[in-house]
Write an enzyme that holds these catalytic residues in place. Sequence first.
Site, PDB file in Angstrom:
ATOM      1  N   GLU A  98       0.838  -1.183   0.058  1.00 51.52           N
ATOM      2  CA  GLU A  98       0.018   0.053  -0.086  1.00 51.52           C
ATOM      3  C   GLU A  98       0.953   1.226  -0.049  1.00 51.52           C
ATOM      4  O   GLU A  98       1.993   1.135   0.512  1.00 51.52           O
ATOM      5  CB  GLU A  98      -0.999   0.017   1.119  1.00 51.52           C
ATOM      6  CG  GLU A  98      -0.293  -0.273   2.645  1.00 51.52           C
ATOM      7  CD  GLU A  98      -1.199  -0.291   3.639  1.00 51.52           C
ATOM      8  OE1 GLU A  98      -2.128  -1.123   3.758  1.00 51.52           O
ATOM      9  OE2 GLU A  98      -1.282   0.611   4.465  1.00 51.52           O
ATOM     10  N   CYS A 118       0.387   2.583   8.870  1.00 52.98           N
ATOM     11  CA  CYS A 118       1.339   1.759   7.971  1.00 52.98           C
ATOM     12  C   CYS A 118       0.707   0.341   7.950  1.00 52.98           C
ATOM     13  O   CYS A 118       0.662  -0.252   9.222  1.00 52.98           O
ATOM     14  CB  CYS A 118       2.730   1.556   8.564  1.00 52.98           C
ATOM     15  SG  CYS A 118       4.073   0.674   8.260  1.00 52.98           S
TER      16      CYS A 118
HETATM   17  N1  SAH Z   1       9.800   0.817   8.885  1.00 54.77           N
HETATM   18  C1  SAH Z   1      10.004   2.056   8.815  1.00 54.77           C
HETATM   19  C2  SAH Z   1       9.205   2.729   7.984  1.00 54.77           C
HETATM   20  C3  SAH Z   1       7.942   2.516   7.901  1.00 54.77           C
HETATM   21  S1  SAH Z   1       6.632   2.815   9.331  1.00 54.77           S
HETATM   22  C4  SAH Z   1      10.188   2.646  10.504  1.00 54.77           C
HETATM   23  O1  SAH Z   1       9.709   1.964  11.127  1.00 54.77           O
HETATM   24  O2  SAH Z   1      10.649   3.738  10.425  1.00 54.77           O
HETATM   25  C5  SAH Z   1       6.434   4.549   9.435  1.00 54.77           C
HETATM   26  C6  SAH Z   1       6.060   5.004  10.787  1.00 54.77           C
HETATM   27  O3  SAH Z   1       4.799   4.453  11.302  1.00 54.77           O
HETATM   28  C7  SAH Z   1       7.192   4.504  11.866  1.00 54.77           C
HETATM   29  O4  SAH Z   1       7.646   5.640  12.448  1.00 54.77           O
HETATM   30  C8  SAH Z   1       6.422   3.655  12.668  1.00 54.77           C
HETATM   31  O5  SAH Z   1       7.024   3.356  13.795  1.00 54.77           O
HETATM   32  C9  SAH Z   1       4.993   4.293  12.819  1.00 54.77           C
HETATM   33  N2  SAH Z   1       4.134   3.365  13.058  1.00 54.77           N
HETATM   34  C10 SAH Z   1       3.836   1.897  12.686  1.00 54.77           C
HETATM   35  N3  SAH Z   1       2.724   1.438  13.287  1.00 54.77           N
HETATM   36  C11 SAH Z   1       2.067   2.553  14.039  1.00 54.77           C
HETATM   37  C12 SAH Z   1       0.860   2.614  14.906  1.00 54.77           C
HETATM   38  N4  SAH Z   1       0.219   1.572  15.362  1.00 54.77           N
HETATM   39  N5  SAH Z   1       0.834   3.921  15.448  1.00 54.77           N
HETATM   40  C13 SAH Z   1       1.456   4.782  15.053  1.00 54.77           C
HETATM   41  N6  SAH Z   1       2.798   4.941  14.330  1.00 54.77           N
HETATM   42  C14 SAH Z   1       2.930   3.550  13.876  1.00 54.77           C
HETATM   43 FE1  SF4 Z   2       8.708  -2.470  10.032  1.00 59.06          FE
HETATM   44 FE2  SF4 Z   2       8.773  -1.850  12.735  1.00 59.06          FE
HETATM   45 FE3  SF4 Z   2       8.454   0.028  10.554  1.00 59.06          FE
HETATM   46 FE4  SF4 Z   2       6.511  -1.571  10.912  1.00 59.06          FE
HETATM   47  S1  SF4 Z   2       7.174   0.151  12.547  1.00 59.06           S
HETATM   48  S2  SF4 Z   2       7.331  -1.046   9.080  1.00 59.06           S
HETATM   49  S3  SF4 Z   2       7.460  -3.569  11.823  1.00 59.06           S
HETATM   50  S4  SF4 Z   2      10.368  -1.284  11.226  1.00 59.06           S
END
Ligand code: SAH
Ligand code: SF4
Length: 368
Positions: A95, A356
């Site tokens: 996505e 995400c």
């Molecule tokens: N893997 C990378 C980039 C993708 S995730 C990373 O983790 O930085 C993009 C952002 O969404 C990241 O900051 C991640 O921690 C955040 N994220 C993921 N799940 C989340 C949730 N349930 N609530 C808030 N932020 C979330």
């Molecule tokens: Fe991967 Fe963690 Fe980023 Fe989610 S928050 S995309 S599990 S690295």
Amino acid sequence: MVTVRQNILDLSYPQLKELVHSLGEPAYRADQILWWIYGKLTTSFEEMTDLPQSLRQKLTEVASLTRLAPVDEKISTDGQTRKVLFRLEDSRTIESSLMLYEKTGSSRERRTVCVSTQVGCPVGCPFCATGQQGFERNLRPCEIIEQVLHFMRLVSTEQSSGEAATAPTRRPVTNVVFMGMGEPLANYEAVWQSIVTLNSKHGSGLGARQITVSTVGLVPQIRRLAGESIHVELAISLHAANDVLRNKLVPINKKYPLSQLIPTCRDYFKRTGRRPTFEYALFQGVNDSVNHALELARLLEGMNCQVNLIAGNPTACQEFTPSPMKKVLAFQKELKDSGVSSTVRVSKGVDIEAGCGQLRSRWIAGRA
Ligand code: SAH
Ligand code: SF4
């Protein structure tokens, strides 16, 4: 016999020139092809009308410009966020989203595309919908670039059919953030190649400041990124300011603890001049107390950085529920009193599962 055609978007500029040369054409044809792809947002070689018919024919035989197939789309009620689920050629899904920060008539108007870099994610943060899905594979550069092109086409079609037609010079997409599914720095080569293409004047010409890579903190890869020729913005998903808690929230912390990560971020700033941003999602009773805020302030003391606070998005994991806004604001006040600058981000498109990996989770659940 099945012939695998080379996807043009997987090629670097020199590689495209080589391909054109191997087809018996002068190198400047590569520039023409790229102008059609990134300037005119063309989706087939046949439409590249200033190329000789014979070259268009040859390109169609040896190369592809395939489009990702959109299989689901959600638009937030305020119309500012659009999320698309794409099917890849091997039927896996990813996505991406487009977020509009419109200020009509202002130069601060932004149209940001959030791209995925992997199908699923190997890091497995328990609060993250993508992490909960497991890991399937890395994306290729063409699959990353295509996500941006999809939204460039969409915006440009809407611009040319709406009132904005009077402003044809507007860039359809102004910013790209690597914040979709997956850990960008765990797919370094493909991510780097897509950054080069997005930044190139032969590609979409986005400035390095308009490109942000978000990472959980893969220390060697952050160092490598700091040494590259394009200095992109860096966001670190921190979420906890002590190793015990961060080991639970972001399991890769066991390999690259804060004592390695934070100095690497300071160094990134020194070497690139880019001020790192720390993402901190607040989950009720997990990491959202005043003490957690003080701990964060101590960790970042004296560092030229920015903290983004966000109330966590709910996912299937019941252990992680969003902190109420009152708590988020109290957390921010504590940071401010300790001299750390932060902004509270409102999660865009909450009504369309903007977090995400959430749209894909629902898609998978619906098919299970
Ligand atoms: N893997 C990378 C980039 C993708 S995730 C990373 O983790 O930085 C993009 C952002 O969404 C990241 O900051 C991640 O921690 C955040 N994220 C993921 N799940 C989340 C949730 N349930 N609530 C808030 N932020 C979330
Ligand atoms: Fe991967 Fe963690 Fe980023 Fe989610 S928050 S995309 S599990 S690295």
